[in-house]
Design an enzyme around this catalytic site. Structure first.
Site, mmCIF file in Angstrom:
data_model
loop_
_atom_site.group_PDB
_atom_site.id
_atom_site.type_symbol
_atom_site.label_atom_id
_atom_site.label_comp_id
_atom_site.label_asym_id
_atom_site.label_seq_id
_atom_site.Cartn_x
_atom_site.Cartn_y
_atom_site.Cartn_z
ATOM 1 N N LYS A 42 0.726 -6.945 -4.469
ATOM 2 C CA LYS A 42 1.989 -6.524 -4.041
ATOM 3 C C LYS A 42 2.723 -7.653 -3.161
ATOM 4 C CE LYS A 42 0.004 -2.036 -3.461
ATOM 5 N NZ LYS A 42 -1.358 -2.793 -4.192
ATOM 6 N N GLY A 71 0.809 1.914 -3.913
ATOM 7 C CA GLY A 71 0.518 3.233 -3.148
ATOM 8 C C GLY A 71 -0.164 2.952 -1.782
ATOM 9 N N SER A 73 -2.990 2.887 -0.271
ATOM 10 C CA SER A 73 -4.514 3.213 -0.589
ATOM 11 C C SER A 73 -5.165 1.742 -0.280
ATOM 12 C CB SER A 73 -4.531 3.664 -2.090
ATOM 13 O OG SER A 73 -3.819 2.404 -2.821
ATOM 14 N N ALA A 75 -8.970 -0.271 -0.968
ATOM 15 C CA ALA A 75 -10.375 -0.112 -2.074
ATOM 16 C C ALA A 75 -11.464 0.649 -1.372
ATOM 17 C CB ALA A 75 -10.633 -1.582 -2.347
ATOM 18 N N LYS A 126 6.404 -2.542 2.058
ATOM 19 C CA LYS A 126 5.314 -1.968 2.851
ATOM 20 C C LYS A 126 4.336 -2.996 3.384
ATOM 21 C CE LYS A 126 1.680 -1.032 0.471
ATOM 22 N NZ LYS A 126 0.556 -2.071 1.045
#
Length: 155
Positions: A42, A71, A73, A75, A126
């Site tokens: 991203k 999203g 999330s 790992a 984000k």
């Protein structure tokens, strides 16, 4: 046979990395794309000011099948089996549904979209908001201030 390539290389290093391996993934023996590639990166490439879509196109070509996952999330949560959701953006809706089915699991819900630019832009923003939230925490502010930065940042 490789059915899917997951590209988990930071945006800033993706062009150089892909240039080194393009001969391994671009075409199969019949000259067809080897396998779709999905980016987990991203952000915006500092050199080109492009998204991962632009990086993939510049190295692999505009017709190479690709998708982009983004999203809320981490790992570590996926590894623990925490219920997690993400969105897979793919300009080819049929390919997106195929990849969605391939990577979804009971603990990992993948939604599909054809809005590649939107998913990439939101993923990049984000990152900026997350840094702002971390600065708040570093300054000693609590979750209310962090939430304020994140929610107001979307406006």
């Amino acid at each position: 046979t490789v059915e899917l390539i997951i590209h988990a290389v930071p945006v800033q290093f993706s062009t150089g990395y892909l240039q080194k391996i393009v001969h391994l993934i671009k075409k199969d023996r019949q000259g067809l794309p080897f396998a779709p590639i999905v980016s987990t990166a991203k952000g915006i490439d500092i050199k080109s000011l492009g998204f991962m879509k632009d990086v993939f196109e510049s190295v692999l070509g505009e017709d190479y099948p690709c998708g982009f996952i983004s999203g809320p999330s981490f790992a570590s949560g996926l590894i623990k089996g925490d219920p997690t959701a993400a969105t897979l953006a793919c300009s080819d809706a049929e390919l997106g549904k195929k990849i969605q089915g391939f990577i979804s699991s009971p603990d990992f819900r993948v939604f599909s979209s054809t809005d590649v630019i939107g998913i990439e832009a939101v993923g990049a923003l984000k990152n900026v908001l997350s840094i702002g939230s971390g600065v708040c925490k570093g300054l000693g502010y609590g979750p209310n201030t962090q939430a304020l930065v994140v929610t107001r940042g979307w406006k």
